[in-house]
Design a protein around this motif. Structure first.
Motif, PDB file in Angstrom:
ATOM      1  N   THR A  45      -5.498  -1.181   6.309  1.00 12.06           N
ATOM      2  CA  THR A  45      -5.736   0.257   6.238  1.00 12.06           C
ATOM      3  C   THR A  45      -5.257   0.816   4.899  1.00 12.06           C
ATOM      4  O   THR A  45      -4.619   0.116   4.103  1.00 12.06           O
ATOM      5  N   GLU A  46      -5.546   2.090   4.696  1.00 14.31           N
ATOM      6  CA  GLU A  46      -5.085   2.750   3.485  1.00 14.31           C
ATOM      7  C   GLU A  46      -3.565   2.735   3.410  1.00 14.31           C
ATOM      8  O   GLU A  46      -2.981   2.651   2.327  1.00 14.31           O
ATOM      9  N   ALA A  47      -2.906   2.784   4.563  1.00 18.23           N
ATOM     10  CA  ALA A  47      -1.439   2.732   4.581  1.00 18.23           C
ATOM     11  C   ALA A  47      -0.939   1.387   4.063  1.00 18.23           C
ATOM     12  O   ALA A  47       0.020   1.334   3.284  1.00 18.23           O
ATOM     13  N   ASP A  48      -1.575   0.280   4.491  1.00 17.84           N
ATOM     14  CA  ASP A  48      -1.196  -1.044   3.977  1.00 17.84           C
ATOM     15  C   ASP A  48      -1.270  -1.059   2.450  1.00 17.84           C
ATOM     16  O   ASP A  48      -0.347  -1.529   1.769  1.00 17.84           O
ATOM     17  N   ARG A  49      -2.394  -0.569   1.935  1.00 19.48           N
ATOM     18  CA  ARG A  49      -2.636  -0.644   0.492  1.00 19.48           C
ATOM     19  C   ARG A  49      -1.679   0.243  -0.290  1.00 19.48           C
ATOM     20  O   ARG A  49      -1.103  -0.187  -1.311  1.00 19.48           O
ATOM     21  N   ARG A  50      -1.482   1.465   0.157  1.00 15.46           N
ATOM     22  CA  ARG A  50      -0.627   2.391  -0.592  1.00 15.46           C
ATOM     23  C   ARG A  50       0.841   1.984  -0.539  1.00 15.46           C
ATOM     24  O   ARG A  50       1.552   2.048  -1.555  1.00 15.46           O
ATOM     25  N   VAL A  51       1.297   1.552   0.629  1.00 15.51           N
ATOM     26  CA  VAL A  51       2.701   1.155   0.763  1.00 15.51           C
ATOM     27  C   VAL A  51       2.983  -0.084  -0.083  1.00 15.51           C
ATOM     28  O   VAL A  51       3.974  -0.137  -0.828  1.00 15.51           O
ATOM     29  N   GLU A  52       2.116  -1.090   0.018  1.00 23.07           N
ATOM     30  CA  GLU A  52       2.360  -2.317  -0.740  1.00 23.07           C
ATOM     31  C   GLU A  52       2.314  -2.046  -2.244  1.00 23.07           C
ATOM     32  O   GLU A  52       3.125  -2.586  -3.005  1.00 23.07           O
ATOM     33  N   ALA A  53       1.370  -1.221  -2.680  1.00 24.44           N
ATOM     34  CA  ALA A  53       1.272  -0.906  -4.107  1.00 24.44           C
ATOM     35  C   ALA A  53       2.558  -0.260  -4.616  1.00 24.44           C
ATOM     36  O   ALA A  53       3.059  -0.603  -5.691  1.00 24.44           O
ATOM     37  N   ARG A  54       3.090   0.666  -3.842  1.00 25.44           N
ATOM     38  CA  ARG A  54       4.318   1.351  -4.245  1.00 25.44           C
ATOM     39  C   ARG A  54       5.496   0.380  -4.301  1.00 25.44           C
ATOM     40  O   ARG A  54       6.262   0.357  -5.278  1.00 25.44           O
ATOM     41  N   ILE A  55       5.656  -0.423  -3.265  1.00 25.54           N
ATOM     42  CA  ILE A  55       6.784  -1.351  -3.207  1.00 25.54           C
ATOM     43  C   ILE A  55       6.718  -2.365  -4.347  1.00 25.54           C
ATOM     44  O   ILE A  55       7.719  -2.613  -5.037  1.00 25.54           O
ATOM     45  N   LEU A  56       5.558  -2.949  -4.570  1.00 30.38           N
ATOM     46  CA  LEU A  56       5.431  -3.956  -5.622  1.00 30.38           C
ATOM     47  C   LEU A  56       5.627  -3.341  -7.001  1.00 30.38           C
ATOM     48  O   LEU A  56       6.240  -3.960  -7.885  1.00 30.38           O
ATOM     49  N   ASP A  57       5.120  -2.142  -7.199  1.00 25.81           N
ATOM     50  CA  ASP A  57       5.275  -1.479  -8.489  1.00 25.81           C
ATOM     51  C   ASP A  57       6.753  -1.293  -8.827  1.00 25.81           C
ATOM     52  O   ASP A  57       7.185  -1.574  -9.955  1.00 25.81           O
ATOM     53  N   GLN A  78      -5.595 -10.224  -4.089  1.00 25.07           N
ATOM     54  CA  GLN A  78      -5.783  -9.041  -4.919  1.00 25.07           C
ATOM     55  C   GLN A  78      -4.549  -8.172  -4.837  1.00 25.07           C
ATOM     56  O   GLN A  78      -3.983  -7.968  -3.763  1.00 25.07           O
ATOM     57  N   THR A  79      -4.125  -7.655  -5.978  1.00 28.09           N
ATOM     58  CA  THR A  79      -3.011  -6.716  -6.004  1.00 28.09           C
ATOM     59  C   THR A  79      -3.551  -5.330  -5.723  1.00 28.09           C
ATOM     60  O   THR A  79      -4.514  -4.886  -6.356  1.00 28.09           O
ATOM     61  N   ALA A  80      -2.950  -4.646  -4.751  1.00 31.33           N
ATOM     62  CA  ALA A  80      -3.413  -3.312  -4.391  1.00 31.33           C
ATOM     63  C   ALA A  80      -3.306  -2.372  -5.585  1.00 31.33           C
ATOM     64  O   ALA A  80      -2.352  -2.423  -6.360  1.00 31.33           O
ATOM     65  N   ALA A  81      -4.309  -1.527  -5.737  1.00 32.37           N
ATOM     66  CA  ALA A  81      -4.293  -0.549  -6.829  1.00 32.37           C
ATOM     67  C   ALA A  81      -3.163   0.437  -6.621  1.00 32.37           C
ATOM     68  O   ALA A  81      -3.014   1.036  -5.557  1.00 32.37           O
ATOM     69  N   ALA A  82      -2.344   0.600  -7.641  1.00 29.86           N
ATOM     70  CA  ALA A  82      -1.159   1.450  -7.506  1.00 29.86           C
ATOM     71  C   ALA A  82      -1.496   2.928  -7.488  1.00 29.86           C
ATOM     72  O   ALA A  82      -0.792   3.735  -6.906  1.00 29.86           O
ATOM     73  N   GLY A  83      -2.583   3.304  -8.127  1.00 34.84           N
ATOM     74  CA  GLY A  83      -2.956   4.719  -8.159  1.00 34.84           C
ATOM     75  C   GLY A  83      -1.869   5.567  -8.768  1.00 34.84           C
ATOM     76  O   GLY A  83      -1.265   5.205  -9.780  1.00 34.84           O
ATOM     77  N   ASP A  84      -1.568   6.707  -8.137  1.00 40.06           N
ATOM     78  CA  ASP A  84      -0.587   7.622  -8.715  1.00 40.06           C
ATOM     79  C   ASP A  84       0.846   7.146  -8.523  1.00 40.06           C
ATOM     80  O   ASP A  84       1.768   7.713  -9.099  1.00 40.06           O
ATOM     81  N   VAL A  85       1.065   6.097  -7.710  1.00 39.90           N
ATOM     82  CA  VAL A  85       2.441   5.648  -7.502  1.00 39.90           C
ATOM     83  C   VAL A  85       2.995   4.953  -8.735  1.00 39.90           C
ATOM     84  O   VAL A  85       4.211   4.858  -8.903  1.00 39.90           O
ATOM     85  N   SER A  86       2.115   4.451  -9.613  1.00 41.31           N
ATOM     86  CA  SER A  86       2.593   3.703 -10.764  1.00 41.31           C
ATOM     87  C   SER A  86       3.354   4.576 -11.746  1.00 41.31           C
ATOM     88  O   SER A  86       4.129   4.081 -12.556  1.00 41.31           O
ATOM     89  N   THR A  87       3.128   5.874 -11.697  1.00 39.74           N
ATOM     90  CA  THR A  87       3.815   6.783 -12.612  1.00 39.74           C
ATOM     91  C   THR A  87       5.045   7.424 -11.975  1.00 39.74           C
ATOM     92  O   THR A  87       5.787   8.126 -12.653  1.00 39.74           O
ATOM     93  N   ALA A  88       5.242   7.210 -10.682  1.00 37.74           N
ATOM     94  CA  ALA A  88       6.384   7.814  -9.995  1.00 37.74           C
ATOM     95  C   ALA A  88       7.649   7.037 -10.301  1.00 37.74           C
ATOM     96  O   ALA A  88       7.636   5.800 -10.351  1.00 37.74           O
ATOM     97  N   PRO A  89       8.762   7.720 -10.489  1.00 39.89           N
ATOM     98  CA  PRO A  89      10.022   7.011 -10.746  1.00 39.89           C
ATOM     99  C   PRO A  89      10.492   6.291  -9.500  1.00 39.89           C
ATOM    100  O   PRO A  89      10.069   6.618  -8.379  1.00 39.89           O
ATOM    101  N   PRO A  90      11.360   5.292  -9.644  1.00 37.39           N
ATOM    102  CA  PRO A  90      11.883   4.594  -8.460  1.00 37.39           C
ATOM    103  C   PRO A  90      12.701   5.553  -7.604  1.00 37.39           C
ATOM    104  O   PRO A  90      13.250   6.546  -8.108  1.00 37.39           O
ATOM    105  N   PRO A  91      12.785   5.298  -6.309  1.00 36.06           N
ATOM    106  CA  PRO A  91      13.545   6.201  -5.439  1.00 36.06           C
ATOM    107  C   PRO A  91      15.038   6.131  -5.703  1.00 36.06           C
ATOM    108  O   PRO A  91      15.546   5.137  -6.235  1.00 36.06           O
ATOM    109  N   THR A  92      15.730   7.182  -5.346  1.00 33.83           N
ATOM    110  CA  THR A  92      17.180   7.220  -5.468  1.00 33.83           C
ATOM    111  C   THR A  92      17.802   6.417  -4.333  1.00 33.83           C
ATOM    112  O   THR A  92      17.440   6.595  -3.168  1.00 33.83           O
ATOM    113  N   VAL A  93      18.717   5.537  -4.662  1.00 32.31           N
ATOM    114  CA  VAL A  93      19.328   4.690  -3.640  1.00 32.31           C
ATOM    115  C   VAL A  93      20.565   5.357  -3.062  1.00 32.31           C
ATOM    116  O   VAL A  93      21.200   6.207  -3.699  1.00 32.31           O
ATOM    117  N   ASP A  94      20.904   4.976  -1.853  1.00 34.43           N
ATOM    118  CA  ASP A  94      22.093   5.459  -1.164  1.00 34.43           C
ATOM    119  C   ASP A  94      23.298   4.661  -1.653  1.00 34.43           C
ATOM    120  O   ASP A  94      23.339   3.432  -1.519  1.00 34.43           O
TER     121      ASP A  94
END
Length: 339
Positions: A45-57, A78-94
């Motif tokens: 699904t789109e969720a699979d693709r978007r989540v994996e792209a973000r995590i791998l990026d 195939q590597t999922a297309a990162a789309g707009d996630v590729s420009t997002a900064p990494p999340p803040t860790v706890d």
């Protein structure tokens, strides 16, 4: 590990966003991208693709020398297309998660580490609207052994109407959660209250895959029932999602999880095994052997038996031994850990 926990929170948000959309973007990985079978197959699904792209990026930017095994990339080549996630900064860790003694605070060379990523475990359940069974699974393995696990559950205690439907307003209002842990740090994020264990319960609750047509299930359940005290019965709970089954075990809502044939992959079981280990439980193949998580063999071809209680795990292994003996490939399974 702290970064994986933060990414699981982000993944929950992505999954919730897709679930509330009008189009889940379902395709069958084994067929042409535009084809969807009337019966559920090996879906994405789109969720699979978007989540994996973000995590791998994020992971490959932060840890370029660590081997990462991701489900969609591995199975589709195939590597999922990162789309707009590729420009997002990494999340803040706890900071508190970061300071936990993961792997005993012992530095590890990147060559010894494998990270497993399942962006949306239970994709077929997601496509069917059973959103609460769906999770993001992230497992860190050192020298082939799971040492840290993260399970992001985007929908937790989802409310449904009398017809069993979850409406868009309910999806928006239902909180998610992230459960994480491993040997030496315990497990965090679980419900504080859970049912009593099998030793005091009149039922042994067995988790099974919903979609598996396996002639071994019925005789295995009969053998298992005959091994129990006369006043204890078996109740079966079905769901096609390994991460959800592991959560049920850790919260003592299920007693044992059985998958008696090939079907699950290392990314399905690595996070749950790390956390069950931390709680004193076990996850093995149907011969009672542990799998090797070295990134080389992805399929769990000898099935899965998991329980929070070692006694229950042993009882299940003993009960199913005669049923599965003709199928077990424990001697030629290259992914079994050699002890």
């Amino acid at each position: 590990m702290a970064l994986l926990v933060a990414l699981a929170h982000e993944s929950n948000d992505i999954i919730r966003d897709v679930a509330q959309s009008d189009d889940l973007g379902v395709i069958d990985k084994k067929l042409a991208p535009e084809t969807i079978r009337s019966q559920l197959g090996d879906l994405q699904t789109e969720a699979d693709r978007r989540v994996e792209a973000r995590i791998l990026d994020v992971l490959r930017a932060q840890y370029p020398f660590v081997r990462i095994i991701a489900e969609e990339e591995t199975e589709t080549q195939q590597t999922a297309a990162a789309g707009d996630v590729s420009t997002a900064p990494p999340p803040t860790v706890d900071g508190e998660v970061e300071q936990m003694p993961w792997n005993g605070n012992t530095p590890v060379e990147s060559s010894r580490v494998v990270v497993y990523v399942d962006p949306l475990d239970g994709t077929n359940e997601f496509a069917s609207g059973n959103f609460e069974l769906c999770t993001t699974l992230l497992g860190v393995c050192v020298d082939g052994k799971p040492m840290g696990g993260v399970i992001g559950q985007a929908f937790f205690n989802l409310r449904r109407d009398e017809d069993g439907k979850a409406h868009r307003d309910d999806l928006a209002a239902t909180p998610g959660r992230v459960v994480y842990g491993g040997p030496g740090v315990g497990v965090h994020g679980l419900e504080e209250e859970s049912r009593s264990s099998a030793s005091t319960s009149p039922q042994l609750i067995v988790g099974l895959n919903r979609g598996v047509r396996d002639e071994r299930i019925e005789p295995a359940m009969e053998k298992l029932k005959s091994s129990l005290p006369s006043d204890q019965s078996i109740r079966i709970s079905r769901g096609s999602a390994s991460g959800w089954h592991c959560l049920q075990l850790m919260e003592q809502k299920h007693d044992v999880y059985l998958h008696l044939r090939a079907g699950t992959k290392k990314w399905d079981t690595a996070p749950g095994e790390a956390m069950l280990d931390a709680m004193g439980g076990r996850l093995t193949n149907v011969a009672g052997e542990r799998y090797q998580y070295d990134g080389n063999h992805h399929k769990n071809i000898s099935g899965v038996v998991a329980s929070l209680c070692n006694e229950t795990h042993a009882t299940a292994l003993s009960a199913i031994e005669g049923v599965v003996a003709q199928y077990v490939r424990d001697t030629d399974d290259p992914s079994v850990m050699k002890v």
